[in-house]
Write a protein that holds these residues in place. Structure first.
Motif, short mmCIF file in Angstrom:
data_model
loop_
_atom_site.label_atom_id
_atom_site.label_comp_id
_atom_site.label_asym_id
_atom_site.label_seq_id
_atom_site.Cartn_x
_atom_site.Cartn_y
_atom_site.Cartn_z
N ASP A 1 -0.75 61.96 -12.80
CA ASP A 1 -0.84 62.47 -14.21
C ASP A 1 0.50 62.02 -14.89
OD1 ASP A 1 -3.06 63.97 -13.81
OD2 ASP A 1 -2.26 66.12 -13.46
N GLU A 2 1.55 62.06 -14.00
CA GLU A 2 2.88 61.44 -14.56
C GLU A 2 2.66 60.00 -14.79
OE1 GLU A 2 5.80 62.45 -11.57
OE2 GLU A 2 5.82 64.51 -12.25
N LEU A 3 1.98 59.43 -14.13
CA LEU A 3 1.99 57.85 -14.19
C LEU A 3 1.30 57.65 -15.54
CD1 LEU A 3 2.42 54.91 -13.46
CD2 LEU A 3 0.05 55.17 -12.11
N ASP A 4 0.13 58.18 -15.65
CA ASP A 4 -0.80 58.17 -16.80
C ASP A 4 0.21 58.50 -18.24
OD1 ASP A 4 -2.94 57.24 -15.56
OD2 ASP A 4 -3.80 59.27 -15.52
N ALA A 5 0.85 59.57 -17.96
CA ALA A 5 1.66 60.04 -19.25
C ALA A 5 2.60 59.22 -19.68
CB ALA A 5 2.44 61.44 -18.66
N ASN A 6 3.38 58.59 -18.55
CA ASN A 6 4.39 57.50 -18.87
C ASN A 6 3.95 56.26 -19.30
OD1 ASN A 6 6.37 59.19 -17.39
ND2 ASN A 6 6.08 58.02 -15.48
N ILE A 7 2.71 55.76 -19.05
CA ILE A 7 2.04 54.50 -19.64
C ILE A 7 1.82 54.97 -21.40
CG2 ILE A 7 0.02 53.07 -19.64
CD1 ILE A 7 -0.10 53.79 -16.66
N ILE A 8 1.34 56.08 -21.41
CA ILE A 8 0.92 56.60 -22.95
C ILE A 8 2.26 56.76 -23.62
CG2 ILE A 8 0.10 58.56 -24.29
CD1 ILE A 8 -1.77 59.05 -21.84
N THR A 9 3.25 57.26 -23.06
CA THR A 9 4.57 57.46 -23.84
C THR A 9 5.53 56.28 -23.80
OG1 THR A 9 5.43 58.59 -21.99
CG2 THR A 9 4.32 59.91 -23.68
N ALA A 10 5.32 55.40 -22.89
CA ALA A 10 6.61 54.44 -22.91
C ALA A 10 6.70 53.65 -24.21
CB ALA A 10 5.88 53.34 -21.56
N GLU A 11 5.61 53.22 -25.00
CA GLU A 11 5.91 52.50 -26.08
C GLU A 11 6.75 53.22 -27.18
OE1 GLU A 11 3.15 49.97 -29.19
OE2 GLU A 11 2.46 50.63 -27.34
N SER A 12 6.12 54.59 -27.12
CA SER A 12 7.22 55.38 -28.34
C SER A 12 8.33 55.63 -27.85
CB SER A 12 6.39 56.65 -28.67
OG SER A 12 6.13 57.28 -27.42
N GLU A 13 8.52 55.82 -26.53
CA GLU A 13 10.21 55.91 -25.84
C GLU A 13 10.78 54.88 -26.25
OE1 GLU A 13 11.62 58.39 -24.48
OE2 GLU A 13 9.97 59.97 -24.79
N ILE A 14 10.29 53.53 -25.70
CA ILE A 14 11.15 52.42 -26.04
C ILE A 14 11.57 52.09 -27.38
CG2 ILE A 14 11.05 49.89 -26.02
CD1 ILE A 14 9.63 50.08 -23.25
N SER A 15 10.61 52.46 -28.38
CA SER A 15 10.77 52.27 -30.10
C SER A 15 12.11 53.25 -30.41
CB SER A 15 9.50 52.65 -30.77
OG SER A 15 9.86 52.63 -32.14
N ASN A 16 11.96 54.62 -29.68
CA ASN A 16 12.90 55.45 -30.23
C ASN A 16 14.53 54.96 -29.51
OD1 ASN A 16 14.14 58.22 -30.90
ND2 ASN A 16 13.79 58.79 -28.89
N ILE A 17 14.34 54.63 -28.34
CA ILE A 17 15.42 53.93 -27.64
C ILE A 17 16.14 52.67 -28.49
CG2 ILE A 17 16.68 52.90 -25.60
CD1 ILE A 17 14.51 54.64 -23.80
N ASP A 18 15.30 52.04 -29.15
CA ASP A 18 15.72 50.87 -29.84
C ASP A 18 16.36 51.26 -31.00
OD1 ASP A 18 14.84 48.89 -27.79
OD2 ASP A 18 13.00 48.67 -28.71
N GLU A 19 15.75 52.21 -31.55
CA GLU A 19 16.47 52.86 -32.83
C GLU A 19 18.01 53.36 -32.78
OE1 GLU A 19 15.50 52.99 -36.05
OE2 GLU A 19 13.82 51.73 -35.49
N GLN A 20 18.03 54.10 -31.42
CA GLN A 20 19.24 54.64 -31.14
C GLN A 20 20.39 53.49 -30.88
OE1 GLN A 20 19.15 58.07 -28.31
NE2 GLN A 20 16.88 58.02 -28.55
N ILE A 21 19.82 52.63 -30.15
CA ILE A 21 20.70 51.37 -29.74
C ILE A 21 21.10 50.82 -31.07
CG2 ILE A 21 20.74 49.20 -28.69
CD1 ILE A 21 18.97 50.25 -26.54
N LYS A 22 20.39 50.61 -32.17
CA LYS A 22 20.49 50.00 -33.19
C LYS A 22 21.64 50.68 -34.03
CE LYS A 22 18.50 48.06 -37.56
NZ LYS A 22 17.34 47.88 -38.46
N GLU A 23 21.50 52.15 -34.23
CA GLU A 23 22.42 52.82 -34.83
C GLU A 23 23.79 52.78 -34.10
OE1 GLU A 23 20.75 56.87 -34.68
OE2 GLU A 23 19.04 56.39 -35.93
N ILE A 24 24.01 52.86 -32.78
CA ILE A 24 25.29 52.77 -32.15
C ILE A 24 25.64 51.52 -32.23
CG2 ILE A 24 26.23 52.77 -29.76
CD1 ILE A 24 24.08 55.14 -29.19
N GLU A 25 25.17 50.41 -32.22
CA GLU A 25 25.65 49.17 -32.54
C GLU A 25 26.13 48.92 -34.05
OE1 GLU A 25 22.37 46.38 -31.64
OE2 GLU A 25 23.09 46.30 -29.51
N ASN A 26 25.49 49.85 -34.90
CA ASN A 26 26.27 49.62 -36.17
C ASN A 26 27.35 50.50 -36.44
OD1 ASN A 26 24.08 48.19 -37.32
ND2 ASN A 26 22.86 49.95 -37.87
#
Length: 291
Positions: A159-184
């Motif tokens: 279940d955790e593997l399936d959940a991680n696959i489903i949420t991975a894309e949105s999590e990475i997108s969210n992290i990229d936004e945070q990285i961009k804000e901190i870099e600015n």
């Protein structure tokens, strides 16, 4: 120096050999040989009478080692003991069948007949000992009816593997936004760095760098779920195979427990009945005369 005479030499030799007399030595030797012969005769009589308890008592106890080796040179005694306990055991428990001979004294048995026959009980005729095979005992403890700990654990991983696959894309997108804000934010801080606030600015930049590092590591953890599909697919296949194997083991154990329930009433009762059989077997005048 005076030269010793022959008589003196003989007297000295006699002094060195002083100890028990020849008659005393002969008497002890006679008693030892007599005792060995008596043990051998008693052993022969026990075998002739198929007196299993007496055979074990003499053979495992006071019988001379050389006599043991001679009498069991080609595993004759081992085979006798194994056959006698086999006959008595299968007579007492006709639903238990011989599965495999491991050695002259070690045999494995299966419980009943079912679609996945396997040995569950071992008999060591040399001791003698009757026991549930260690790997079977482990499975019975782990997959006994009502126990799902192992299955629950692997299902949770799936279940955790399936959940991680489903949420991975949105999590990475969210992290990229945070990285961009901190870099600015970091760029803004660097642009305001002056002579009088240099130390404070460097502390702020270090803090922002630490945040960026933490986010980068977090992002790295999510990447395999979207970039390396083969790895996640392989992991899913492994989990599914393990889950299938566990379900199969649980099905076999469930069937075995049904047989135990049918023949003995419970696992505890089975252990007690087998122990009672062994006690009666060793305490009987002749092995194999009890059901």
């Amino acid at each position: 120096m005076p030269k010793q005479t022959g008589r003196q030499n003989n007297e000295d030799s006699t002094d060195k050999l002083q100890g028990p007399s020849f008659d005393e030595i002969k008497e002890v030797a006679f008693q030892n040989v007599g005792s060995m012969l008596k043990d051998l005769q008693a052993f022969e009589q026990a075998i002739q009478n198929e007196d299993i308890a007496e055979i074990y008592r003499i053979y495992k106890g006071k019988l001379h080692e050389e006599l043991k080796k001679t009498s069991n040179k080609n595993h004759e005694i081992d085979e006798l003991l194994a056959q006698k306990i086999h006959d008595s055991f299968t007579q007492a428990f006709p639903f238990i069948h011989h599965e495999q001979k491991i050695s002259p004294t070690m045999n494995y048995y299966r419980l009943g007949d079912y679609y996945r026959e396997r040995a569950t009980i071992g008999i060591d005729a040399s001791t003698p000992e009757i026991f549930v095979l260690p790997n079977i005992d482990k499975e019975w403890r782990e997959f006994a009816p009502g126990k799902r700990d192992a299955l629950n654990k692997i299902e949770k991983e799936m279940d955790e593997l399936d959940a991680n696959i489903i949420t991975a894309e949105s999590e990475i997108s969210n992290i990229d936004e945070q990285i961009k804000e901190i870099e600015n934010e970091k760029t803004s801080v660097e642009n305001t760095k002056g002579l009088f606030n240099r130390n404070k600015t460097e502390e702020e930049i270090e803090d922002l760098d630490n945040k960026l590092q933490a986010l980068a590591e977090k992002r790295e953890g999510w990447l395999p779920y979207i970039e390396d599909k083969s790895k996640t697919n392989k992991k899913r296949e492994e989990l599914m195979k393990n889950h299938h194997d566990m379900r199969l083991k649980q099905a076999v154990v469930t069937k075995e427990f049904r047989l135990i329930q049918q023949y003995f009433g419970s696992l505890k009762a089975m252990n007690q009945q087998i122990q009672d059989f062994l006690t009666a077997y060793l305490g009987s005048a002749k092995g194999g005369n009890h059901a």
